[in-house]
Design an enzyme around this catalytic site. Structure first.
Site, PDB file in Angstrom:
ATOM      1  CG  HIS A  28      36.453  92.142  97.964  1.00  0.00           C
ATOM      2  ND1 HIS A  28      37.370  92.945  98.746  1.00  0.00           N
ATOM      3  CD2 HIS A  28      37.797  90.995  97.537  1.00  0.00           C
ATOM      4  CE1 HIS A  28      38.596  92.838  98.537  1.00  0.00           C
ATOM      5  NE2 HIS A  28      38.812  91.640  98.016  1.00  0.00           N
ATOM      6  CG  ASP A  30      33.277  96.484  97.354  1.00  0.00           C
ATOM      7  OD1 ASP A  30      33.851  95.151  98.023  1.00  0.00           O
ATOM      8  OD2 ASP A  30      34.074  97.401  97.509  1.00  0.00           O
ATOM      9  N   GLY A 187      43.101  97.512  98.573  1.00  0.00           N
ATOM     10  CA  GLY A 187      43.308  98.703  97.685  1.00  0.00           C
ATOM     11  C   GLY A 187      44.628  98.519  97.271  1.00  0.00           C
ATOM     12  CG  HIS A 214      43.808  92.358  99.676  1.00  0.00           C
ATOM     13  ND1 HIS A 214      43.260  92.261 100.543  1.00  0.00           N
ATOM     14  CD2 HIS A 214      43.415  91.952  98.475  1.00  0.00           C
ATOM     15  CE1 HIS A 214      41.988  92.018 100.038  1.00  0.00           C
ATOM     16  NE2 HIS A 214      41.939  91.790  98.670  1.00  0.00           N
ATOM     17  CD  GLU A 217      45.417  91.434  93.672  1.00  0.00           C
ATOM     18  OE1 GLU A 217      44.435  91.248  92.907  1.00  0.00           O
ATOM     19  OE2 GLU A 217      45.149  91.957  94.833  1.00  0.00           O
ATOM     20  CG  ASP A 311      39.641  89.195  94.333  1.00  0.00           C
ATOM     21  OD1 ASP A 311      39.521  89.616  95.544  1.00  0.00           O
ATOM     22  OD2 ASP A 311      40.391  89.843  93.504  1.00  0.00           O
TER      23      ASP A 311
END
Length: 370
Positions: A28, A30, A187, A214, A217, A311
């Site tokens: 990611h 961010d 998210g 995603h 998880e 990740d």
């Protein structure tokens, strides 16, 4: 904090994991900022931080991320996203992101991020994608000047709890082939299945934009099923809970008897790649609290297409080389195993076939020489 400058040596083997070519599929934007960059950008916009010491800030992120739940883990992104609202901020973060990947030996990286979270300073969706693309291209050029060849692509994520799925899908279609390689949803997972974005996935399918989702998880097998059948996912982001659909029984001296449920069998038989991120999975309590508990090795031994990912490098204080080192140390993997993980990732990348074959050739040659 571990970073790309740290060198990791294969346990018992002498080969430098850091120097070997690697493929990064789940990373990611961010979640990979340099702490000093956060401090610099925060000062420009007047954002108060827990500390302005880079080392202490790195520790703060890791400590906060080790909450044990995905929801709390995601709160750390409030800080990183806040400093990524301007064209210059996005450009800098993207450029440094590529340089850090290249320093860790990554030769191809897919960079995922959610454009809808970077609009508070007045930029449009297209403008933020263009700013990130300019930064990525600058990073590639700067890495080449340092003698490191790397290729990168964007994966645009829609936030699954928001209602902008179609809008972000349209954005991905507009930029597909111009820096954007695919689409993702991210998210809070629990309560927000892929089926909520069915219209977006239909649009992407009609325009031949590949999808990773995603799933598995922070939610159960149902989330993975929705990613596969509602999202038409070609890869599963994390997907660690597919292990819930695997039944293992000891057979005394006969070893282990394993049966796969329908979801696990579907994923294995079709070689749908699992984007596993061991350190992150432990932080969010996706599966167990110790690496020995993680089903990575079980999935690998059973023939699933497992890939190794970071990740979020900042939150997990990690790098791709470190993740590979930890797995090799825990499960006794050798050079051939680490090579297979890279081959799996290359084959599952959202590149054209000829480009995937080029990556595979680079990996085979380099690992044979190691």
């Amino acid at each position: 904090m571990n970073n790309a400058a740290d060198e990791y040596i294969l346990p018992g083997g002498g080969a430098s994991i850091s120097a070997l070519p690697k493929i990064s599929l789940h990373d990611h934007l961010d979640g990979g900022l340099r702490p000093q960059t956060i401090i610099d950008l925060a000062e420009e916009i007047g954002l108060e931080l827990p500390t302005t010491d880079a080392a202490e800030l790195a520790t703060w992120f890791t400590t906060q991320a080790e909450s044990g739940t995905l929801v709390d883990y995601l709160k750390t992104f409030d800080v990183t996203i806040a400093v990524m609202q301007t064209r210059s901020g996005l450009y800098r973060v993207a450029r440094e992101f590529v340089l850090d990947l290249a320093a860790d030996g990554v030769i191809y990286g897919e960079v995922r991020w959610a454009p809808e979270q970077h609009l508070s300073a007045g930029l449009t969706l297209d403008e933020v994608v263009e700013a990130v693309q300019e930064g990525l291209e600058a990073g590639v050029a700067d890495a080449a000047a340092e003698g490191r060849v790397i290729r990168v692509a964007q994966l645009l994520s829609a936030m699954r709890h928001a209602d902008r799925g179609v809008e972000i899908a349209e954005l991905a279609v507009r930029h597909h082939g111009k820096g954007v390689a695919g689409f993702d949803i991210a998210g809070a997972e629990d309560g927000f299945p892929a089926s909520r974005l069915a219209d977006a996935f239909d649009l992407l399918a009609r325009n031949f934009v590949p999808v990773t989702v995603h799933a598995g998880e922070a939610d159960s097998l149902d989330s993975i099923k929705s990613a596969l059948f509602d999202g038409r996912a070609l890869r599963i982001g994390h997907g660690v809970r597919v292990a819930e659909d695997i039944n293992t029984q000891s057979e005394d001296d006969e070893g282990m008897y394993v049966t796969l449920g329908p979801v696990a069998e579907w994923i294995k038989d079709r070689q749908i790649a699992l984007e596993l991120a061991p350190s992150s999975n432990l932080q969010t309590n996706a599966w167990g609290t110790e690496l020995s508990d993680h089903p990575f090795d079980l999935l690998y031994q059973l023939g699933f297409r497992v890939t190794v990912n970071v990740d979020n490098r900042l939150m997990s204080a990690t790098s791709l080389s470190r993740e590979l080192f930890l797995l090799a140390e825990e499960f006794g993997y050798g050079l051939d195993d680490l090579a297979q993980f890279q081959l799996n990732a290359a084959a599952a990348s959202f590149l054209p076939l000829d480009d995937r074959d080029d990556l595979i050739e680079q990996i085979l040659v380099a690992f044979e020489r190691a």
